[in-house]
Design a protein around this motif. Structure first.
Motif, PDB file in Angstrom:
ATOM      1  N   VAL A  73       0.778  -1.481  -0.428  1.00  0.00           N
ATOM      2  CA  VAL A  73       0.366  -0.409   0.569  1.00  0.00           C
ATOM      3  C   VAL A  73       0.508   1.131  -0.302  1.00  0.00           C
ATOM      4  O   VAL A  73       1.913   1.028   0.843  1.00  0.00           O
ATOM      5  N   GLN A  74       0.534   2.371  -1.094  1.00  0.00           N
ATOM      6  CA  GLN A  74       1.784   3.442  -0.948  1.00  0.00           C
ATOM      7  C   GLN A  74       0.414   4.360   0.658  1.00  0.00           C
ATOM      8  O   GLN A  74      -0.687   5.160   0.318  1.00  0.00           O
ATOM      9  N   ILE A  75       1.281   4.944   0.782  1.00  0.00           N
ATOM     10  CA  ILE A  75       0.737   6.307   1.348  1.00  0.00           C
ATOM     11  C   ILE A  75       1.264   7.371   0.736  1.00  0.00           C
ATOM     12  O   ILE A  75       2.308   7.775   0.955  1.00  0.00           O
ATOM     13  N   HIS A  76       0.753   8.685   0.348  1.00  0.00           N
ATOM     14  CA  HIS A  76       0.906   9.451  -0.307  1.00  0.00           C
ATOM     15  C   HIS A  76       0.600  10.817   1.771  1.00  0.00           C
ATOM     16  O   HIS A  76      -0.595  10.770   1.387  1.00  0.00           O
ATOM     17  N   GLY A  77       1.300  12.250   0.107  1.00  0.00           N
ATOM     18  CA  GLY A  77       0.574  13.196   1.771  1.00  0.00           C
ATOM     19  C   GLY A  77       0.977  13.450   2.928  1.00  0.00           C
ATOM     20  O   GLY A  77       0.852  14.418   3.729  1.00  0.00           O
ATOM     21  N   LEU A  78       2.033  12.644   3.176  1.00  0.00           N
ATOM     22  CA  LEU A  78       2.615  12.753   4.424  1.00  0.00           C
ATOM     23  C   LEU A  78       3.532  13.245   4.474  1.00  0.00           C
ATOM     24  O   LEU A  78       4.609  13.158   3.830  1.00  0.00           O
ATOM     25  N   PRO A  79       3.900  14.619   5.531  1.00  0.00           N
ATOM     26  CA  PRO A  79       4.833  14.985   5.806  1.00  0.00           C
ATOM     27  C   PRO A  79       6.051  14.154   5.369  1.00  0.00           C
ATOM     28  O   PRO A  79       5.993  13.588   6.421  1.00  0.00           O
ATOM     29  N   THR A  80       7.580  14.754   4.912  1.00  0.00           N
ATOM     30  CA  THR A  80       8.760  13.997   4.943  1.00  0.00           C
ATOM     31  C   THR A  80       9.543  13.531   6.151  1.00  0.00           C
ATOM     32  O   THR A  80       9.475  12.566   6.609  1.00  0.00           O
ATOM     33  N   MET A  81       8.787  13.924   7.258  1.00  0.00           N
ATOM     34  CA  MET A  81       9.582  13.748   8.694  1.00  0.00           C
ATOM     35  C   MET A  81       9.024  13.199   8.975  1.00  0.00           C
ATOM     36  O   MET A  81       8.827  12.299  10.949  1.00  0.00           O
ATOM     37  N   CYS A  82       7.156  12.933   8.385  1.00  0.00           N
ATOM     38  CA  CYS A  82       6.528  11.958   9.425  1.00  0.00           C
ATOM     39  C   CYS A  82       6.527  10.097   8.631  1.00  0.00           C
ATOM     40  O   CYS A  82       5.759   9.338   8.562  1.00  0.00           O
ATOM     41  N   GLN A  83       6.886  10.389   7.864  1.00  0.00           N
ATOM     42  CA  GLN A  83       7.302   8.915   7.228  1.00  0.00           C
ATOM     43  C   GLN A  83       8.397   8.444   7.643  1.00  0.00           C
ATOM     44  O   GLN A  83       9.643   7.852   6.852  1.00  0.00           O
ATOM     45  N   THR A  84       7.662   7.850   9.135  1.00  0.00           N
ATOM     46  CA  THR A  84       9.073   6.904   9.733  1.00  0.00           C
ATOM     47  C   THR A  84       8.153   5.626   9.776  1.00  0.00           C
ATOM     48  O   THR A  84       7.325   5.293   9.345  1.00  0.00           O
ATOM     49  N   LYS A  85       9.125   4.298  10.139  1.00  0.00           N
ATOM     50  CA  LYS A  85       8.458   3.109  10.328  1.00  0.00           C
ATOM     51  C   LYS A  85       7.597   3.125  11.720  1.00  0.00           C
ATOM     52  O   LYS A  85       6.649   2.552  11.084  1.00  0.00           O
ATOM     53  N   GLU A  86       7.626   3.803  13.187  1.00  0.00           N
ATOM     54  CA  GLU A  86       6.412   4.120  13.575  1.00  0.00           C
ATOM     55  C   GLU A  86       4.729   4.302  12.959  1.00  0.00           C
ATOM     56  O   GLU A  86       3.806   3.811  12.992  1.00  0.00           O
ATOM     57  N   ALA A  87       5.345   5.612  12.133  1.00  0.00           N
ATOM     58  CA  ALA A  87       3.897   6.063  11.072  1.00  0.00           C
ATOM     59  C   ALA A  87       3.504   5.245  10.375  1.00  0.00           C
ATOM     60  O   ALA A  87       1.710   4.723  10.378  1.00  0.00           O
ATOM     61  N   GLY A  88       4.194   4.530   9.346  1.00  0.00           N
ATOM     62  CA  GLY A  88       3.915   3.257   9.071  1.00  0.00           C
ATOM     63  C   GLY A  88       3.026   1.834   9.596  1.00  0.00           C
ATOM     64  O   GLY A  88       1.886   2.354   9.127  1.00  0.00           O
TER      65      GLY A  88
END
Length: 189
Positions: free
Chosen positions: A122-137
């Protein structure tokens, strides 16, 4: 109905029927078996499936294919590495129909396997760059199903236009069109 229940409660096995059979020594240790189910009501040609998948999967060793009826197929691999590769690269389709794969454990019967879940990237688009972490995923993917993998670097980040998450989802429910994600914490009171 209660009468039938009472009669059934009184049923017992005869002494000769109650003997237990121990199969521990007969279990195959080589658990390189996948069970597949094609998501279609149309009959799938097993010979075509075997021929095409042997070419597409490019396994090191050959594998055997057994028809179980009702578009269910057993794949028996010679090498565990081949089985792992096929699972890792899934989902697969044949003739535009999803092939759901399940690794059979030693205590499972093919007839009892439920083909309700399939793994997808699954692709997650539109997340701020600093939120693209493993935890957020893991948090976002957890709203879709069971998170199997989050595609991040060794430091736990995915710096790019989108994030990829591998999620095992229940295919009996419709797909979600999206999720609302907010960055602020709980409101102070």
């Amino acid at each position: 109905m209660e009468e039938i229940t009472n009669q059934c409660a009184g049923l017992k096995l005869l002494v000769r029927e109650g003997n237990e059979v121990d199969l521990a020594m007969t279990v195959r240790k080589n658990g390189c078996v996948l069970v597949g189910n094609f998501c279609t009501k149309r009959r799938v040609n097993l010979e075509s499936v075997a021929r095409v998948l042997k070419t597409v999967w490019r396994t090191e060793e050959n594998f055997e294919v057994y028809d179980m009826g009702d578009n269910k197929i057993i794949f028996h691999f010679s090498l565990k590495e081949d089985l792992d590769k096929v699972l890792l690269l899934s989902p697969w389709s044949f003739d535009k129909y999803l092939l759901i794969l399940h690794q059979l454990s030693t205590e499972e019967a093919v007839t009892k396997v439920k083909f309700n879940n399939a793994s997808f990237w699954v692709q997650i688009h539109g997340l701020p760059t600093m939120c693209q972490t493993k935890e957020a995923g893991v948090v976002i993917g957890g709203t879709l199903g069971k998170v199997e993998k989050v595609d991040v670097d060794a430091k736990g980040f995915r710096l790019g236009g989108y994030m990829r998450i591998r999620v095992s989802m229940d295919i009996t429910v419709p797909l979600c069109r999206g999720r609302l994600v907010h960055l602020r914490g709980p409101s102070p009171q």
